[in-house]
Enzyme design. Structure first.
Site, short mmCIF file in Angstrom:
data_model
loop_
_atom_site.label_atom_id
_atom_site.label_comp_id
_atom_site.label_asym_id
_atom_site.label_seq_id
_atom_site.Cartn_x
_atom_site.Cartn_y
_atom_site.Cartn_z
N TRP A 21 61.54 89.79 90.07
CA TRP A 21 62.33 89.10 91.10
C TRP A 21 62.75 90.04 92.22
O TRP A 21 62.65 89.71 93.40
CB TRP A 21 63.51 88.39 90.45
N LYS A 172 69.89 76.19 83.19
CA LYS A 172 68.56 75.56 83.04
C LYS A 172 67.62 76.43 82.22
O LYS A 172 66.62 75.93 81.71
CB LYS A 172 67.97 75.18 84.40
N ARG A 236 59.16 82.34 81.87
CA ARG A 236 59.25 83.07 80.60
C ARG A 236 60.06 82.27 79.57
O ARG A 236 59.73 82.26 78.39
CB ARG A 236 59.88 84.45 80.81
N1 LIG Z 1 61.18 86.42 87.78
C1 LIG Z 1 61.62 85.33 88.36
O1 LIG Z 1 60.82 84.43 88.68
C2 LIG Z 1 63.07 85.16 88.65
C3 LIG Z 1 64.04 85.88 87.99
N2 LIG Z 1 65.36 85.67 88.24
C4 LIG Z 1 66.40 86.41 87.56
O2 LIG Z 1 66.40 87.75 88.03
C5 LIG Z 1 66.81 88.65 86.98
C6 LIG Z 1 65.74 89.73 86.81
O3 LIG Z 1 64.56 89.07 86.41
P1 LIG Z 1 63.12 89.75 86.54
O4 LIG Z 1 63.03 90.61 87.75
O5 LIG Z 1 62.15 88.65 86.41
O6 LIG Z 1 63.10 90.65 85.22
P2 LIG Z 1 62.25 91.96 84.94
O7 LIG Z 1 62.28 92.15 83.46
O8 LIG Z 1 60.93 91.91 85.63
O9 LIG Z 1 63.12 93.12 85.65
C7 LIG Z 1 64.44 93.40 85.23
C8 LIG Z 1 65.03 94.48 86.12
O10 LIG Z 1 66.35 94.79 85.65
C9 LIG Z 1 66.45 96.20 85.47
N3 LIG Z 1 67.37 96.54 84.38
C10 LIG Z 1 67.36 96.05 83.11
N4 LIG Z 1 68.33 96.64 82.40
C11 LIG Z 1 68.98 97.50 83.21
C12 LIG Z 1 70.07 98.40 83.06
N5 LIG Z 1 70.70 98.53 81.89
N6 LIG Z 1 70.47 99.11 84.15
C13 LIG Z 1 69.83 98.98 85.33
N7 LIG Z 1 68.78 98.16 85.53
C14 LIG Z 1 68.37 97.43 84.49
C15 LIG Z 1 65.03 96.66 85.15
O11 LIG Z 1 64.87 98.04 85.40
C16 LIG Z 1 64.23 95.79 86.10
O12 LIG Z 1 64.23 96.37 87.39
C17 LIG Z 1 66.99 87.77 85.73
O13 LIG Z 1 68.36 87.47 85.60
C18 LIG Z 1 66.19 86.51 86.04
O14 LIG Z 1 66.70 85.37 85.38
C19 LIG Z 1 65.76 84.77 89.18
C20 LIG Z 1 64.83 84.03 89.89
C21 LIG Z 1 63.42 84.17 89.67
O1 LIG Z 2 64.43 81.38 87.35
C1 LIG Z 2 63.24 81.28 87.46
C2 LIG Z 2 62.59 80.34 88.40
O2 LIG Z 2 63.51 79.80 89.29
C3 LIG Z 2 62.35 82.11 86.59
O3 LIG Z 2 62.26 81.52 85.34
P1 LIG Z 2 61.96 82.42 84.05
O4 LIG Z 2 63.04 83.46 84.00
O5 LIG Z 2 62.00 81.44 82.92
O6 LIG Z 2 60.60 83.03 84.25
#
Ligand SMILES: NC(=O)C1=CN([C@@H]2O[C@H](COP(=O)(O)OP(=O)(O)OC[C@H]3O[C@@H](n4cnc5c(N)ncnc54)[C@H](O)[C@@H]3O)[C@@H](O)[C@H]2O)C=CC1
Ligand SMILES: O=C(CO)COP(=O)(O)O
Length: 315
Positions: A21, A172, A236
């Site tokens: 993200w 959600k 996911r």
């Molecule tokens: N991937 C998507 O489509 C979307 C994700 N999100 C939300 O964004 C957030 C991140 O998701 P993603 O980027 O997909 O996950 P990801 O697993 O790809 O990345 C997670 C990030 O958080 C960092 N992180 C984890 N633990 C940490 C710690 N203890 N200290 C510092 N940094 C830490 C990691 O280094 C990494 O940069 C989640 O809450 C997710 O629900 C929101 C909208 C869309």
């Molecule tokens: O929040 C999201 C889409 O809006 C991403 O969904 P997931 O974390 O389930 O991949």
């Protein structure tokens, strides 16, 4: 026509978290000509240098890293009063707080803006059109963030309901696990529609109790994000439910995923809140039991179907 449909003075933006993200958000801000400093523990770059003289701070860190990152920022010099944007969709297991509440407590002199919507990062990375919501009690801060990200490929709406916007995106994820189970068990389209419609009622019940506005849950960050996440194998959380329905263990599914599925932790925190506040959350309760090895996917469906009969709405 220029690449970006919105022309604004370029700003300096720090994005914390270089996962799926954070990287997609960096691409959107870059597309609009802003200077982006992407920071992550894993990249090993300097947090102090990344936040030096920035105009906006964005956190796209998974829930488990939010408190540690806030603590780390406290020892550094964040420019005065700049907006802090939180894009995390989770609940803190220690305090049961939302990320925006943690950021607000940590930085009371900064406007906090929640960014949430139907935003699968893989689609945004491809440049496909999408929309989102930026919500804050400080409308001027929300408008600054709107201009940072809005373009001809990303439509950004403002809202004055940060709590409703944040809870829609967070809750959600629990329902996306249930939706994955529903599709994995091939329960059909009628069952899926019934599940999502009743789930929205459940989200509104708990979300309004916690301070969100009803109408927000019918918007992009509520119903919109639920439709996206519950209908896409890119999600996911959906994949967690789908894997469980196929008979895999949670541990197996999470290992295969190798990425953040916030719904697993969120379910545990949500059930803690629901018990504490005495709010019925029947669908989330089945997801909780499933994740905690107390029930099979088939038994969860049976339990939902055999609940006491009642009117659809209480007038
Ligand atoms: N991937 C998507 O489509 C979307 C994700 N999100 C939300 O964004 C957030 C991140 O998701 P993603 O980027 O997909 O996950 P990801 O697993 O790809 O990345 C997670 C990030 O958080 C960092 N992180 C984890 N633990 C940490 C710690 N203890 N200290 C510092 N940094 C830490 C990691 O280094 C990494 O940069 C989640 O809450 C997710 O629900 C929101 C909208 C869309
Ligand atoms: O929040 C999201 C889409 O809006 C991403 O969904 P997931 O974390 O389930 O991949």
């Amino acid at each position: 026509m220029s690449d970006s449909s919105v022309s604004n003075p370029p700003l300096k933006i720090a994005i914390l978290g270089a996962g799926a993200w954070g990287s997609a958000l960096a691409k959107l801000a870059n597309y609009n000509g802003h200077t982006v400093y992407l920071w992550s523990r894993r990249l090993g770059n300097s947090l102090a240098e990344s936040i030096h003289s920035i105009d906006v701070l964005v956190s796209a860190i998974s829930m488990r890293g939010v408190t540690a990152t806030i603590d780390q920022l406290h020892s550094l010099k964040l420019p005065d009063q700049i907006p802090i944007v939180t894009a995390t969709k989770g609940l803190d297991p220690d305090s049961t707080c939302t990320p925006s509440q943690l950021w607000g407590r940590g930085f009371p002199d900064h406007p906090i803006v929640v960014l949430s919507g139907p935003n699968l990062s893989a689609e945004i990375q491809q440049g496909l059109p999408a929309a989102t919501v930026v919500a804050s009690e400080d409308l001027e801060a929300a408008k600054i963030v709107q201009r940072v990200f809005a373009s001809n490929r990303f439509r950004v709406y403002t809202s004055s309901d940060p709590m409703g916007t944040e809870l829609g995106g967070t809750l959600k994820n629990v329902i996306a696990i249930a939706a994955g189970v529903c599709d994995g068990l091939q329960l059909g389209t009628n069952a899926k529609s019934a599940l999502l419609t009743r789930a929205l009622t459940e989200i509104i019940r708990i979300g309004t109790h916690l301070g969100g506005k009803t109408e927000t849950f019918f918007g992009l960050s509520g119903l919109g994000d639920m439709l996206t996440t519950c209908n896409s194998a890119l999600s996911r959380n959906y994949r967690v439910g789908y894997g469980l329905a196929a008979g895999k263990t949670l541990e197996q599914v999470l290992t295969e995923l190798g990425s953040t599925a916030e719904g697993v932790n969120t379910t545990n925190v949500l059930i803690e809140i629901a018990h504490r506040e005495r709010i019925p959350v029947p669908i989330s309760w089945q997801v909780y039991q499933l994740l905690n090895h107390q029930i099979t996917p088939q038994k969860a469906v049976e339990s939902l179907m055999e609940r006491d009969l009642k009117p659809e709405f209480y007038l």
